[in-house]
Design a protein around this motif. Structure first.
Motif, PDB file in Angstrom:
ATOM      1  N   ARG A 167       0.856  -1.191   0.000  1.00 51.62           N
ATOM      2  CA  ARG A 167       0.000   0.000   0.000  1.00 51.62           C
ATOM      3  C   ARG A 167       0.892   1.241   0.000  1.00 51.62           C
ATOM      4  O   ARG A 167       2.070   1.184   0.386  1.00 51.62           O
ATOM      5  N   PHE A 169       0.921   5.461   1.041  1.00 55.72           N
ATOM      6  CA  PHE A 169       0.250   6.564   1.729  1.00 55.72           C
ATOM      7  C   PHE A 169       0.385   7.832   0.899  1.00 55.72           C
ATOM      8  O   PHE A 169       1.497   8.226   0.511  1.00 55.72           O
ATOM      9  N   TRP A 178      -4.468   5.722   2.588  1.00 55.23           N
ATOM     10  CA  TRP A 178      -3.700   4.601   2.059  1.00 55.23           C
ATOM     11  C   TRP A 178      -4.325   4.117   0.767  1.00 55.23           C
ATOM     12  O   TRP A 178      -5.529   3.847   0.704  1.00 55.23           O
ATOM     13  N   ASN A 406       4.758  -1.120   3.135  1.00 53.33           N
ATOM     14  CA  ASN A 406       4.052   0.145   3.330  1.00 53.33           C
ATOM     15  C   ASN A 406       4.983   1.297   2.969  1.00 53.33           C
ATOM     16  O   ASN A 406       6.058   1.434   3.570  1.00 53.33           O
ATOM     17  N   ARG A 408       5.446   5.568   1.614  1.00 52.08           N
ATOM     18  CA  ARG A 408       4.859   6.908   1.583  1.00 52.08           C
ATOM     19  C   ARG A 408       5.208   7.578   0.259  1.00 52.08           C
ATOM     20  O   ARG A 408       6.386   7.681  -0.107  1.00 52.08           O
ATOM     21  N   THR A 466       3.935   9.573   8.674  1.00 53.95           N
ATOM     22  CA  THR A 466       2.812   8.736   8.253  1.00 53.95           C
ATOM     23  C   THR A 466       1.982   8.276   9.437  1.00 53.95           C
ATOM     24  O   THR A 466       0.767   8.168   9.354  1.00 53.95           O
TER      25      THR A 466
END
Length: 538
Positions: A167, A169, A178, A406, A408, A466
């Protein structure tokens, strides 16, 4: 939330502090969040010993140590060295000794334990290998990760990355959200057209030039050489690929796999990232689903531990090799035994240099011309990894649920993986995060000289952008630094005559390392180790 939002860059806040203030805040403030009197953060450096490698810069120690002998010495017990030892054993050669500077075999693919859970120190996944990677395929079948059924490969789903996989952000006017997957959603029809154009260019490169993993399995042509002569950023500009979301994603991919951005790596490397594996799929493409990968809580440490286990009695860790001298009938090696604080002398019929090529160049008393040339061309990326043990779960934010990987959008850091994402624990616990950074070469000195508290502050501050609640939930952070983590495939490196000569070298001294491919991934390192075993003269 609009279905196709623009990717706005807004500095988030945490505890009322702007991001700049957060990054510069004292470590105690970060560790305790907004709660006065929070316990001091625990942590430290783990995994590597830069001071041992720096012994090579000083004078050689005395040489009156005990004499040890082996049929084949392998200098370096990373993936290439372990692969070479495994292949030699398969060929009936068991008089082997592996010497490694660190206290555990595995190189950049080692595991760590924190809070009773395993986590990676470095490499953390392996894409499903293609047909050209037959050595890696054989290994994965031997380890029980795959089997053949009715003419097709079936993978053990316990070792495939659990869903959701990735995912991204994305900051926004309402605080951000997200997005499923790491590829940013294109901002409008013009941007989508550029995504599709790049997808078509990758498919054309696959069809007309050919790419493979490992790279030596693809025929090198004038078209490859033209790509290798320029940076990926320059090539993208020539193709009028200027969309900022697409360019950020391609730069992120380069930093993630090669340790440097699109303005540093070659266009060959940038295309190879996609064309040798899964291609590139624009949003809406039928084949746009992300390819599965193999991963474990401890990352590729799962693989290195299983490679090392049958060789345990032959692996000598804590040995700093200082000099390798080839003679008429064999090879002599001088090493420093860290535990004993004393030198050792070794003799062998042959030696495999399974170290980065710039290290091999320093160790060999008479390095070949090809090694001198390759060592002069190679540039290495410093890396920092940080494992963060949390006291409690992180607050959720809108959009896609927590995933294994994850990232950003817009960040220079590479994001984090959750080691506990792969566990089958029926009682969920707070995530155990492993954050990754590929640093500019100019930061190598600071990485090696800076305190762990300094780098912990930087990592926590970055993640707090985040997750504003993260600083107050960190119980411990263990950091691992790699001054020369991986070779960057800069223009001209992949097609150099020096690398070609080293890949073909035979004799009592041969080379086995991912550097021989110009960049560092498991498939290249493992294949190089197997190939080196076949080139030894015994």
């Amino acid at each position: 939330m609009p279905s196709s939002p623009a990717l706005l860059r807004l500095d988030p806040t945490a505890c009322g502090l702007p991001r700049r203030s957060l990054l510069l805040a004292p470590l105690g403030a970060l560790a305790g969040g907004c709660t006065p009197g929070a316990p001091a953060l625990q942590g430290g450096w783990v995994g590597t010993h830069p001071e041992r490698g720096h012994r090579l810069r000083g004078e050689l120690p005395r040489t009156d140590g005990p004499l040890k002998k082996a049929g084949v010495l392998i200098v370096g017990a990373g993936i290439a060295g372990l692969a070479c030892a495994r292949e030699l054993a398969r060929r009936g050669i068991d008089d082997i000794a592996l010497l490694d500077l660190e206290d555990e075999a595995g190189g950049n693919s080692r595991a760590h334990a924190l809070g009773g859970s395993l986590c990676p120190l470095g490499a953390h996944y392996l894409p499903l290998p293609g047909p050209e990677a037959h050595e890696v395929n054989e290994l994965l079948h031997a380890l029980g990760l795959a089997r053949e059924q009715f003419g097709r490969t079936v993978w053990d789903e316990r070792h495939l990355c659990h869903s959701p996989q990735e995912r991204l952000f994305i900051d926004g006017p309402e605080g951000g959200y997200w997005h499923e997957g790491v590829l940013p959603p294109p901002d409008g029809a013009v941007a989508l057209a550029q995504y599709r154009h790049f997808s078509a260019l990758v498919a054309q490169a696959q069809r007309e030039l050919g790419f493979a993993m490992p790279t030596q399995r693809a025929r090198w042509t004038a078209g490859h050489a033209a790509l290798d002569a320029q940076t990926f950023a320059a090539w993208l500009g020539a193709q009028a690929l200027t969309d900022p979301q697409l360019r950020w994603y391609l730069d992120y991919c380069c930093r993630d796999d090669f340790g440097a951005g699109a303005d540093t790596v070659s266009a060959w490397a940038g295309l190879h990232y996609f064309a040798s594996r899964h291609g590139f799929h624009a949003p809406g493409d039928e084949a746009g689903e992300r390819e599965p990968v193999l991963t474990w809580p401890e990352g590729n440490g799962w693989l290195s531990q299983r490679l090392a286990a049958p060789l345990r009695e032959r692996i000598h860790t804590g040995r700093v090799v200082m000099r390798v001298t080839e003679g008429r009938t064999g090879v002599e090696l001088m090493a420093w035994n860290e535990a004993a604080g004393a030198p050792e002398r070794w003799q062998a019929r042959a030696v495999v240099m399974a170290t980065p090529l710039f290290i091999a160049h320093r160790l060999l008393a008479s390095p070949p011309d090809a090694l001198r040339a390759a060592a002069g061309h190679l540039r290495y990326a410093p890396w920092l990894t940080a494992n963060l043990l949390l006291r409690e779960p992180l607050l959720t934010r809108p959009g896609a649920p927590p995933a294994w990987d994850n990232v950003r959008y817009g960040a220079t850091a590479l994001g984090y993986v959750d080691a506990r994402h792969q566990t089958l624990d029926p009682m969920p616990r707070p995530p155990l995060l492993t954050a990754y950074r590929a640093l500019p070469t100019a930061a190598r000195g600071e990485l090696l000289s800076g305190s762990w508290q300094h780098w912990a502050q930087s990592v926590i501050g970055d993640l707090a952008a985040t997750h504003p609640d993260l600083p107050g939930k960190v119980e411990r952070i263990d950091l691992c630094r790699f001054g020369h983590a991986m070779s960057m495939p800069v223009p001209g490196l992949r097609g150099s005559a020096a690398l070609a000569a080293l890949n073909a070298a035979r004799g009592r001294v041969v080379f086995a390392h991912a550097d021989l491919a110009g960049y560092s991934v498991f498939e290249e390192a493992y294949t190089a180790g197997v190939a080196a075993a076949a080139r030894l003269s015994l």
